[in-house]
Design an enzyme around this catalytic site. Structure first.
Site, PDB file in Angstrom:
ATOM      1  N   ILE A 177       0.847  -1.197   0.000  1.00 19.75           N
ATOM      2  CA  ILE A 177       0.000   0.000   0.000  1.00 19.75           C
ATOM      3  C   ILE A 177       0.888   1.255   0.000  1.00 19.75           C
ATOM      4  CG2 ILE A 177      -1.866   1.230   1.218  1.00 19.75           C
ATOM      5  CD1 ILE A 177      -2.718  -1.595   0.248  1.00 19.75           C
TER       6      ILE A 177
ATOM      7  N   ASN B 231       5.427   2.440  14.090  1.00 18.32           N
ATOM      8  CA  ASN B 231       5.620   1.498  12.982  1.00 18.32           C
ATOM      9  C   ASN B 231       6.990   1.762  12.374  1.00 18.32           C
ATOM     10  OD1 ASN B 231       5.600  -0.048  10.717  1.00 18.32           O
ATOM     11  ND2 ASN B 231       3.837   0.939   9.748  1.00 18.32           N
TER      12      ASN B 231
ATOM     13  N   CYS C  31       7.496  -1.012   8.382  1.00 18.40           N
ATOM     14  CA  CYS C  31       6.737  -1.141   7.129  1.00 18.40           C
ATOM     15  C   CYS C  31       7.689  -1.426   5.966  1.00 18.40           C
ATOM     16  CB  CYS C  31       5.935   0.121   6.843  1.00 18.40           C
ATOM     17  SG  CYS C  31       5.049  -0.021   5.280  1.00 18.40           S
TER      18      CYS C  31
ATOM     19  N   ILE D   7       3.993  -9.798  14.299  1.00 21.56           N
ATOM     20  CA  ILE D   7       4.927  -9.338  13.293  1.00 21.56           C
ATOM     21  C   ILE D   7       4.235  -8.412  12.289  1.00 21.56           C
ATOM     22  CG2 ILE D   7       6.396 -11.383  13.403  1.00 21.56           C
ATOM     23  CD1 ILE D   7       4.996 -12.457  10.886  1.00 21.56           C
TER      24      ILE D   7
ATOM     25  N   GLY E  86      -5.554  -9.250  11.505  1.00 24.85           N
ATOM     26  CA  GLY E  86      -5.158  -8.384  10.393  1.00 24.85           C
ATOM     27  C   GLY E  86      -5.889  -8.766   9.125  1.00 24.85           C
TER      28      GLY E  86
HETATM   29  C1  LIG Z   1      -3.379  -4.367   3.410  1.00 25.44           C
HETATM   30  C2  LIG Z   1      -2.507  -4.266   4.626  1.00 25.44           C
HETATM   31  C3  LIG Z   1      -2.097  -3.007   5.088  1.00 25.44           C
HETATM   32  C4  LIG Z   1      -1.279  -2.898   6.205  1.00 25.44           C
HETATM   33  N1  LIG Z   1      -0.927  -1.656   6.668  1.00 25.44           N
HETATM   34  C5  LIG Z   1      -0.192  -1.535   7.796  1.00 25.44           C
HETATM   35  C6  LIG Z   1       0.091  -0.265   8.345  1.00 25.44           C
HETATM   36  O1  LIG Z   1      -0.320   0.785   7.840  1.00 25.44           O
HETATM   37  N2  LIG Z   1       0.847  -0.217   9.485  1.00 25.44           N
HETATM   38  C7  LIG Z   1       1.306  -1.347  10.113  1.00 25.44           C
HETATM   39  O2  LIG Z   1       1.976  -1.244  11.147  1.00 25.44           O
HETATM   40  N3  LIG Z   1       1.030  -2.580   9.622  1.00 25.44           N
HETATM   41  C8  LIG Z   1       0.294  -2.691   8.483  1.00 25.44           C
HETATM   42  N4  LIG Z   1      -0.010  -3.939   8.010  1.00 25.44           N
HETATM   43  C9  LIG Z   1       0.491  -5.134   8.717  1.00 25.44           C
HETATM   44  C10 LIG Z   1      -0.557  -5.704   9.685  1.00 25.44           C
HETATM   45  O3  LIG Z   1      -0.899  -4.771  10.674  1.00 25.44           O
HETATM   46  C11 LIG Z   1      -0.037  -6.998  10.340  1.00 25.44           C
HETATM   47  O4  LIG Z   1       1.092  -6.694  11.112  1.00 25.44           O
HETATM   48  C12 LIG Z   1       0.328  -8.077   9.341  1.00 25.44           C
HETATM   49  O5  LIG Z   1      -0.541  -8.060   8.239  1.00 25.44           O
HETATM   50  C13 LIG Z   1       0.344  -9.486   9.946  1.00 25.44           C
HETATM   51  O6  LIG Z   1      -0.909  -9.843  10.445  1.00 25.44           O
HETATM   52  P1  LIG Z   1      -2.007 -10.692   9.583  1.00 25.44           P
HETATM   53  O7  LIG Z   1      -1.289 -11.856   8.973  1.00 25.44           O
HETATM   54  O8  LIG Z   1      -3.053 -11.078  10.567  1.00 25.44           O
HETATM   55  O9  LIG Z   1      -2.524  -9.762   8.540  1.00 25.44           O
HETATM   56  C14 LIG Z   1      -0.831  -4.064   6.871  1.00 25.44           C
HETATM   57  C15 LIG Z   1      -1.242  -5.326   6.410  1.00 25.44           C
HETATM   58  C16 LIG Z   1      -2.058  -5.431   5.304  1.00 25.44           C
HETATM   59  C17 LIG Z   1      -2.480  -6.805   4.849  1.00 25.44           C
END
Ligand SMILES: Cc1cc2nc3c(=O)[nH]c(=O)nc-3n(C[C@H](O)[C@H](O)[C@H](O)COP(=O)(O)O)c2cc1C
Length: 304
Positions: free
Chosen positions: A72, A129, A132, A192, A266
């Site tokens: 993103i 964060n 990223c 993570i 997430g």
């Molecule tokens: C579409 C998308 C956007 C994300 N945007 C952010 C973000 O802006 N800041 C952040 O710290 N993590 C972001 N993440 C990471 C998630 O917060 C999370 O750490 C990661 O996806 C692992 O968890 P999950 O497997 O349950 O999705 C994003 C993940 C996804 C899939």
């Protein structure tokens, strides 16, 4: 028996340990017709930066086996845009608000963001964060223990709010980075963030997302995330907020047993917007069935 799900993260007491992960729940308002937002232990908002960001070129997401790839690129309205445009609605929802912030490597930008958020009563906590993978940068702050220490220490000086540091799995030893965050004054770590990955369409001979490389999330990453929570738990004393591939109660329980004090959903929010609320109910049922009075009895409680 009425199980006690309350947990403490820094000076914050959560009524239950289930949050929604940054970037996967927008600014929460988008989900208000899909679930009862009041049930959440906390809401972590999409990462904001000092200036607005348009994000990366499209396509930014694609499906992968048991997960997704995203790049993103931290699209967001910027600090002041967030405060005037998003915060008023967020304030009315109820659960504690964890505001995720990011900046270039310069600790001063993190400090500016934190200093401003520190003045807002409804901001319960700040999540740094520093992990990223989707912004143009040779190395992430959280890929280096010293840089992590410097940024956390700088932010700690300017805010009394609960401070959470979000870590990258794209490292050799995540425990070492977590320890640096703890020593610098972080109240908790979350992990993570996504794992860097790449997916290719052989017919087009093109990467499936415009930036070629993105962040992998969803059930595919869960064993990596659980392992990293476990390794971190053995190294630090501050609470861990665990995430990575949680899709239901049993996958959430893996994280508590590995040492997480709280968890976040997430990618699963995109598939089932009610998943966090369902997990809260599921954890209560598991505790009743197993006669566990307090959620703290589950944290790191692996039978080895
Ligand atoms: C579409 C998308 C956007 C994300 N945007 C952010 C973000 O802006 N800041 C952040 O710290 N993590 C972001 N993440 C990471 C998630 O917060 C999370 O750490 C990661 O996806 C692992 O968890 P999950 O497997 O349950 O999705 C994003 C993940 C996804 C899939």
């Amino acid at each position: 028996m009425r199980p006690d799900l309350r947990v403490n993260i820094g000076s914050l007491e959560l009524k239950n340990p289930v949050m929604v992960a940054s970037g996967t729940f927008g600014y929460a308002e988008e989900f208000k017709d899909l679930m009862d937002l009041k049930k959440l232990g906390a809401i972590v908002t999409k990462t904001i930066t000092l200036k607005p960001r348009l994000g990366n070129l499209m396509p930014r997401t694609c499906e992968t086996p048991a997960g997704m790839l995203n790049s993103i690129g931290l699209e967001n309205p910027g600090l002041e845009g967030f405060i005037s445009g998003k915060l008023p609605a967020l304030k009315k929802i109820g659960p504690p608000l964890v505001i995720s912030i990011s900046a270039e490597d310069d600790p001063k930008e993190f400090m500016t963001l934190a200093r401003r958020l520190d003045t807002i009563k409804e901001v319960a906590a700040i999540e740094l964060n520093i992990s990223c993978p989707n912004i143009q940068r040779s190395r992430l702050v959280s890929q280096d223990a010293h840089s992590t220490y410097e940024v956390v220490k700088a932010v700690r000086k300017v805010t009394k709010k609960t401070l959470i540091t979000k870590l990258s799995p794209n490292v050799t030893d995540i425990g070492e980075i977590a320890l640096a965050a703890e020593r610098a004054g972080s109240d908790a770590v979350s992990l993570i963030n996504t794992i860097t990955g790449m997916s290719i369409d052989p017919d087009k001979r093109r990467p499936k997302i415009a930036s070629c490389v993105g962040g992998l999330s969803g059930p595919a990453v869960r064993p990596v995330a659980v392992r990293m929570v476990w390794e971190t738990y053995k190294k630090i004393k501050i609470p861990i907020i665990g995430m990575g591939g949680i899709i239901d109660t049993y996958s959430a329980l893996e994280f508590f047993l590995a040492g997480a004090t709280a968890i976040a959903t997430g990618t699963a929010n995109f598939v089932n917007p009610k998943v966090a609320a369902e997990i809260i109910v599921g954890i209560k049922e598991y505790m009743v069935k197993n006669k566990i009075k307090n959620i703290s009895h589950l944290i790191g409680a692996l039978n080895l």
